[in-house]
Design a protein around this motif. Structure first.
Motif, PDB file in Angstrom:
ATOM      1  N   GLY A 203     -13.764  -5.097   0.301  1.00  0.00           N
ATOM      2  CA  GLY A 203     -12.543  -5.564   0.938  1.00  0.00           C
ATOM      3  C   GLY A 203     -11.941  -4.588   1.927  1.00  0.00           C
ATOM      4  O   GLY A 203     -12.626  -3.767   2.526  1.00  0.00           O
ATOM      5  N   PHE A 204     -10.620  -4.684   2.072  1.00  0.00           N
ATOM      6  CA  PHE A 204      -9.906  -3.950   3.115  1.00  0.00           C
ATOM      7  C   PHE A 204      -9.573  -2.533   2.683  1.00  0.00           C
ATOM      8  O   PHE A 204      -9.684  -2.159   1.531  1.00  0.00           O
ATOM      9  CB  PHE A 204      -8.608  -4.689   3.468  1.00  0.00           C
ATOM     10  CG  PHE A 204      -7.532  -4.550   2.415  1.00  0.00           C
ATOM     11  CD1 PHE A 204      -6.633  -3.494   2.461  1.00  0.00           C
ATOM     12  CD2 PHE A 204      -7.424  -5.457   1.369  1.00  0.00           C
ATOM     13  CE1 PHE A 204      -5.642  -3.347   1.491  1.00  0.00           C
ATOM     14  CE2 PHE A 204      -6.439  -5.322   0.396  1.00  0.00           C
ATOM     15  CZ  PHE A 204      -5.549  -4.256   0.459  1.00  0.00           C
ATOM     16  N   GLU A 205      -9.128  -1.763   3.642  1.00  0.00           N
ATOM     17  CA  GLU A 205      -8.389  -0.544   3.367  1.00  0.00           C
ATOM     18  C   GLU A 205      -7.270  -0.433   4.381  1.00  0.00           C
ATOM     19  O   GLU A 205      -7.301  -1.094   5.422  1.00  0.00           O
ATOM     20  CB  GLU A 205      -9.279   0.691   3.387  1.00  0.00           C
ATOM     21  CG  GLU A 205      -8.645   1.921   2.739  1.00  0.00           C
ATOM     22  CD  GLU A 205      -8.038   1.626   1.370  1.00  0.00           C
ATOM     23  OE1 GLU A 205      -6.845   1.258   1.321  1.00  0.00           O
ATOM     24  OE2 GLU A 205      -8.756   1.744   0.358  1.00  0.00           O
ATOM     25  N   SER A 206      -6.282   0.390   4.073  1.00  0.00           N
ATOM     26  CA  SER A 206      -5.076   0.457   4.895  1.00  0.00           C
ATOM     27  C   SER A 206      -4.839   1.853   5.435  1.00  0.00           C
ATOM     28  O   SER A 206      -5.289   2.847   4.853  1.00  0.00           O
ATOM     29  CB  SER A 206      -3.858   0.020   4.078  1.00  0.00           C
ATOM     30  OG  SER A 206      -3.637   0.912   3.001  1.00  0.00           O
TER      31      SER A 206
ATOM     32  N   ARG B  86     -16.876   4.247   0.716  1.00  0.00           N
ATOM     33  CA  ARG B  86     -16.132   3.396   1.639  1.00  0.00           C
ATOM     34  C   ARG B  86     -15.048   4.112   2.430  1.00  0.00           C
ATOM     35  O   ARG B  86     -14.445   3.512   3.331  1.00  0.00           O
ATOM     36  CB  ARG B  86     -15.496   2.237   0.860  1.00  0.00           C
ATOM     37  CG  ARG B  86     -14.374   2.648  -0.089  1.00  0.00           C
ATOM     38  CD  ARG B  86     -13.969   1.519  -1.039  1.00  0.00           C
ATOM     39  NE  ARG B  86     -13.630   0.293  -0.396  1.00  0.00           N
ATOM     40  CZ  ARG B  86     -12.413  -0.017   0.056  1.00  0.00           C
ATOM     41  NH1 ARG B  86     -11.417   0.835  -0.070  1.00  0.00           N
ATOM     42  NH2 ARG B  86     -12.191  -1.177   0.631  1.00  0.00           N
TER      43      ARG B  86
ATOM     44  N   THR C 293     -13.985   2.145   5.782  1.00  0.00           N
ATOM     45  CA  THR C 293     -12.811   1.268   5.757  1.00  0.00           C
ATOM     46  C   THR C 293     -11.507   2.038   5.931  1.00  0.00           C
ATOM     47  O   THR C 293     -10.657   1.667   6.730  1.00  0.00           O
ATOM     48  CB  THR C 293     -12.774   0.467   4.449  1.00  0.00           C
ATOM     49  OG1 THR C 293     -12.844   1.368   3.333  1.00  0.00           O
ATOM     50  CG2 THR C 293     -13.919  -0.504   4.368  1.00  0.00           C
TER      51      THR C 293
ATOM     52  N   ALA D 248      -9.303   1.781   9.284  1.00  0.00           N
ATOM     53  CA  ALA D 248      -7.895   1.373   9.303  1.00  0.00           C
ATOM     54  C   ALA D 248      -7.043   2.413  10.013  1.00  0.00           C
ATOM     55  O   ALA D 248      -6.149   2.077  10.806  1.00  0.00           O
ATOM     56  CB  ALA D 248      -7.404   1.150   7.881  1.00  0.00           C
TER      57      ALA D 248
ATOM     58  N   PHE E 140      -4.551  -2.820   8.477  1.00  0.00           N
ATOM     59  CA  PHE E 140      -5.419  -3.161   7.364  1.00  0.00           C
ATOM     60  C   PHE E 140      -6.763  -3.560   7.963  1.00  0.00           C
ATOM     61  O   PHE E 140      -6.836  -4.495   8.760  1.00  0.00           O
ATOM     62  CB  PHE E 140      -4.843  -4.313   6.547  1.00  0.00           C
ATOM     63  CG  PHE E 140      -3.594  -3.947   5.791  1.00  0.00           C
ATOM     64  CD1 PHE E 140      -3.652  -3.617   4.449  1.00  0.00           C
ATOM     65  CD2 PHE E 140      -2.356  -3.922   6.425  1.00  0.00           C
ATOM     66  CE1 PHE E 140      -2.503  -3.274   3.752  1.00  0.00           C
ATOM     67  CE2 PHE E 140      -1.209  -3.581   5.736  1.00  0.00           C
ATOM     68  CZ  PHE E 140      -1.283  -3.250   4.397  1.00  0.00           C
ATOM     69  N   PHE E 141      -7.799  -2.837   7.573  1.00  0.00           N
ATOM     70  CA  PHE E 141      -9.116  -3.085   8.147  1.00  0.00           C
ATOM     71  C   PHE E 141     -10.075  -3.581   7.082  1.00  0.00           C
ATOM     72  O   PHE E 141     -10.282  -2.919   6.066  1.00  0.00           O
ATOM     73  CB  PHE E 141      -9.671  -1.804   8.775  1.00  0.00           C
ATOM     74  CG  PHE E 141     -11.084  -1.935   9.290  1.00  0.00           C
ATOM     75  CD1 PHE E 141     -11.420  -2.893  10.231  1.00  0.00           C
ATOM     76  CD2 PHE E 141     -12.093  -1.092   8.826  1.00  0.00           C
ATOM     77  CE1 PHE E 141     -12.713  -3.017  10.701  1.00  0.00           C
ATOM     78  CE2 PHE E 141     -13.392  -1.199   9.290  1.00  0.00           C
ATOM     79  CZ  PHE E 141     -13.705  -2.174  10.235  1.00  0.00           C
ATOM     80  N   ASP E 142     -10.636  -4.746   7.299  1.00  0.00           N
ATOM     81  CA  ASP E 142     -11.653  -5.309   6.421  1.00  0.00           C
ATOM     82  C   ASP E 142     -12.863  -5.651   7.270  1.00  0.00           C
ATOM     83  O   ASP E 142     -12.838  -6.633   8.025  1.00  0.00           O
ATOM     84  CB  ASP E 142     -11.133  -6.557   5.715  1.00  0.00           C
ATOM     85  CG  ASP E 142     -12.137  -7.128   4.709  1.00  0.00           C
ATOM     86  OD1 ASP E 142     -13.278  -6.623   4.668  1.00  0.00           O
ATOM     87  OD2 ASP E 142     -11.780  -8.066   3.976  1.00  0.00           O
TER      88      ASP E 142
ATOM     89  N   LYS F  31     -15.511  -6.952   6.423  1.00  0.00           N
ATOM     90  CA  LYS F  31     -16.110  -8.193   5.910  1.00  0.00           C
ATOM     91  C   LYS F  31     -17.634  -8.115   5.854  1.00  0.00           C
ATOM     92  O   LYS F  31     -18.327  -9.121   5.913  1.00  0.00           O
ATOM     93  CB  LYS F  31     -15.660  -9.405   6.743  1.00  0.00           C
ATOM     94  CG  LYS F  31     -14.150  -9.605   6.738  1.00  0.00           C
ATOM     95  CD  LYS F  31     -13.752 -10.915   7.363  1.00  0.00           C
ATOM     96  CE  LYS F  31     -12.238 -11.069   7.431  1.00  0.00           C
ATOM     97  NZ  LYS F  31     -11.600 -10.997   6.108  1.00  0.00           N
TER      98      LYS F  31
ATOM     99  N   ASN G 225     -17.814  -1.022  12.942  1.00  0.00           N
ATOM    100  CA  ASN G 225     -16.534  -0.413  12.570  1.00  0.00           C
ATOM    101  C   ASN G 225     -16.106   0.574  13.648  1.00  0.00           C
ATOM    102  O   ASN G 225     -16.932   1.027  14.445  1.00  0.00           O
ATOM    103  CB  ASN G 225     -16.564   0.223  11.174  1.00  0.00           C
ATOM    104  CG  ASN G 225     -17.415   1.463  11.085  1.00  0.00           C
ATOM    105  OD1 ASN G 225     -17.175   2.448  11.776  1.00  0.00           O
ATOM    106  ND2 ASN G 225     -18.426   1.430  10.224  1.00  0.00           N
TER     107      ASN G 225
END
Length: 772
Positions: free
Chosen positions: A465-468, A531, A535, A539, A610-612, A614, A715
């Motif tokens: 999933g995402f991270e911020s 990650r 991620t 972000a 917030f970067f996901d 995917k 990314n």
């Protein structure tokens, strides 16, 4: 170390970790360093039985001890209080997981009673005074045996031991096997491992006057711990604050919300006093989630020239007796990794996740990746030997080619970028491969057992999933960066500051990285699965870009120039072609917070992203090993090990190499001696460092580390994960080298760990067969 770098050159620089001086001088603050007024201490009584009915619990002696404030058993806690686990696969069975056993225990080390007292020693003495009468039940510890008809039920409330079954099929697998000239078959059992973080688990729970709850946890994922704690207790999530102070290692094992954490919180709220719990090493042996313990049965269909046509893989994964939030994660890796680096489009994968009367399993550095790599790389080596093909040739013949990326594999995942031949060629060059082969052949002529092995592998990273990231320009023109990633040794404070400082054209000293506090940090996910750079870094860079763009517009306003004519300069911005007409970040911050802004612009200079992605970021590598086995003692010596890994753009080569060294050290544990063993009745046999063989510094082999760089196009930084690379690739390369050394004796497979007694017995058996 100097951090007085500005402008360019920070990304890719081998800067030493800025966070280390505090830690190595003993000035860090871990959970056990938290001391609060009126603090009480928690001790937990653990079951010695792997499977038993609880007939009775007598707590009277414990309650009578002066200084004991509370004694709890499972009957004292509402059945609604339960450790949460997600429904990962539709229809999977999720049996109850209370913080204290109710009615029965299903694994040795299960908490049965809890005591809170004035001191840690007093709490433990009181816990030891509790008398529990058990009625033993049949136990099963081997996952494959747990699937046999008539096997004991690990959880008597279930109708069988299967938690779930998963399958994935692509292409025409049966046709591929029907057309094959040769089918290579293997069964591999990966040993169960114990995560041995230098800091054991720990928790401090503090009830706040307004009814809130603050918790200090040794955790990799503060926000997830907060959410799971709220679910477990039925307590409002927004009234819980979780702080991860300095964390002494995790490796996946500090991802879950453990039962003792829930107990500490529950008792703190109940008693209105702070409660501390710190695990002992013995408690961690049977309380921390354990790794690996998967049995893999596979078949590879090939043409006689080595072309791979199809693959079948069946995994039996041992979950243990209880489910944590991430227990099932490693079981799913084969679903995405089965074909490895190779063009195999006809693939069938089946996973059986099984309950047993053992400690719960879950992610441990690699988290299913080492098993998947080992499976395909051992298959490929064995197939090459059976077909009489060079192990390099069979790999090169079936590699996914650089021009095929992005490449959708036979398990329907898309690899982002890769150049596997380049990585292999670099590993062969650094190892002087042909000289290794000559050395091996000459040794064999003398009757010595020497082997050379190769492994080529891919590994997913950056998922979940995402991270911020939040970037805030302070009034002083300095920067505070808040990341949802939570460092426990990865080097966030250094690498994130390097990246941010270069992107912002400032000194690293002007950047502060903050993490690990759910009150201060925006919603985040945490640090695991390699990650953080992918991620968390992604972000942060997105947030930086937004800050830079807003600052550019403010600079244009202050310099009376069009925003498109404004360029970044060291320490701020300038008008293009007029470097003397410039403005600093301090001046920009003063304008942003003082109202000197373009018409209609919102005050402030802070952005959150917030970067996901995917998708996973697919790192890869090639390893080469030279090993020697003493024919008389069975002792294995790794004489040379070359690790070439590709993690995309390298942000800090010093930290990357450190991650590879650390990953290798944990891989060596699996290779050389680590194995959590249970007896016939399910009892723990290797529950201390007296009999669980963690590698020592002297076990590290001669090591050459190299790299190739294939940027990730998906990314912002072009990076891929590296924290688990050596853990994933090294077991397979040493396994292939060991089997190469033993090939003259007719031995084609032995499961790890490669202990001297195991290899000695295999050598004696093979020699006896040849003689008779």
């Amino acid at each position: 170390m100097s951090t007085e770098h500005t402008a360019t050159g920070l990304i890719g620089a081998p800067i030493r970790r800025v966070e280390d001086p505090v830690l190595v001088t003993g000035k860090g603050c871990y959970v056990d360093d938290i001391h609060l007024p009126g603090m009480l201490h928690l001790a937990v009584l653990l079951s010695p039985h792997p499977h038993a009915k609880i007939v009775s619990i007598d707590t009277s002696a414990a309650r009578a001890i002066p200084g004991v404030r509370s004694v709890l058993t499972g009957a004292d806690i509402s059945e609604r209080v339960n450790i949460p686990a997600p429904m990962v696969v539709p229809g999977m069975k999720i049996p109850p997981h209370p913080p204290l056993a109710r009615g029965a225990v299903h694994a040795a080390g299960t908490p049965v009673a809890a005591v809170v007292a004035q001191s840690r020693a007093l709490a433990q003495d009181a816990a030891n005074a509790i008398e529990v009468e058990y009625e033993s039940l049949p136990a099963v510890t081997d996952a494959e045996k747990a699937l046999e008809p008539g096997a004991p039920l690990a959880r008597t409330e279930l109708d069988n031991n299967v938690c779930f079954l998963s399958t994935k099929t692509n292409g025409d697998v049966e046709k591929a096997f029907a057309q094959a000239d040769h089918i290579c078959r293997m069964h591999i059992a990966s040993p169960r491992l114990v995560a041995m973080a230098i800091e054991p688990r720990g928790a401090v729970a503090k009830p706040e006057p307004a009814g809130d709850l603050t918790m200090w946890l040794s955790t990799q994922a503060p926000h997830r711990a907060r959410a799971d704690l709220a679910t477990a207790l039925g307590f409002p999530e927004h009234r819980i604050r979780v702080i991860a102070p300095d964390v002494g290692g995790g490796f996946g094992s500090k991802g879950p919300l453990y039962r003792e954490y829930v107990l500490a919180a529950y008792l703190a709220l109940k008693l209105g006093r702070p409660v501390k719990w710190i695990a002992t090493r013995s408690e961690d042996f049977v309380g921390v989630i354990q790794g690996r313990d998967q049995a893999m049965t596979s078949e590879l269909a090939l043409k006689k020239d080595g072309t791979m046509l199809g693959l079948k893989a069946r995994v039996v994964a041992n979950l243990g007796a209880y489910l944590y939030a991430n227990t099932t994660t490693p079981t799913q890796r084969m679903m995405g990794m089965a074909p490895g680096c190779y063009q195999i489009q006809n693939v069938h994968v089946e996973v059986a996740a099984v309950f047993t009367n053992t400690v719960p399993t879950g992610p441990y550095r690699g988290a299913g990746r080492p098993e998947a790599v080992l499976n395909i790389e051992r298959l490929v080596d064995k197939a090459a030997r059976e077909l009489g093909i060079d192990p390099l040739e069979i790999r090169r013949k079936n590699f996914i080619r650089p021009e095929q990326f992005p490449y959708r594999t036979g398990v329907n995942v898309e690899y982002d970028s890769g150049d596997y031949e380049k990585s292999l060629s670099e590993a062969l060059r650094l190892s002087d491969y042909q000289e290794l082969i000559r050395y091996r052949d000459e040794a064999r002529e003398r009757g010595e057992l020497v082997g050379v092995g190769v492994s080529t592998f891919v590994e997913p990273s950056g998922g979940a999933g995402f991270e911020s990231g939040t970037v805030r320009v302070e009034r002083s023109g300095e920067f505070t960066i808040l990341t949802g990633s939570s460092s426990h040794g990865q080097g966030h404070e250094t690498v994130y500051a390097q990246v941010a400082a270069e992107k912002l054209r400032v000194s690293m000293d002007q950047v502060a990285i903050r993490h690990g506090d759910t009150l201060a940090i925006q919603q985040g996910v945490g640090t695991f699965a390699s990650r953080s750079a992918v991620t968390g870094g992604g972000a942060m860079v997105i947030a930086i870009d937004r800050v830079v763009e807003k600052a550019r517009r403010i600079a244009g306003h202050l310099l009376e120039a069009a925003a498109e004519d404004i360029v970044q300069a060291d320490g701020g911005f300038a008008v293009a072609g007029v470097p003397g007409k410039a403005v600093t970040w301090r001046q920009l911050a003063a304008a942003a917070y003082g109202g000197r802004l373009p018409r209609g612009m919102e005050p402030g200079l802070q952005e959150t992203a917030f970067f996901d992605p995917k998708r996973d970021a697919w790192a890869f590598g090639s390893h080469v090993a030279l090993v020697r086995i003493d024919r008389e003692t069975g002792r294995l010596a790794i004489e040379k090990l070359v690790l070439v890994d590709d993690c995309g753009v390298i942000l800090n080569p010093l930290i990357v190499e450190g991650q590879i060294h650390g990953g290798l050290a944990q891989a060596l544990g699996e290779i050389l001696g680590e194995h959590m063993i249970f007896g016939d009745e399910g009892e723990v046999l290797t529950g201390s460092l007296m009999n669980y063989a963690v590698p020592r510094a002297s076990d590290m082999p001669p090591l050459i580390v190299g790299e190739t760089v294939t940027p990730n196009p998906f990314n912002p930084l072009g990076v891929k994960g590296v924290g688990e690379a050596a853990t994933n690739g090294a077991p397979a390369v040493v396994a292939n080298a060991v089997m190469d050394a033993l090939a003259p004796l007719g031995i084609d497979h032995i499961d790890m760990p490669y202990t001297a007694p195991k290899l000695w017995a295999a050598i004696r058996e093979a020699e006896a067969k040849r003689k008779g």
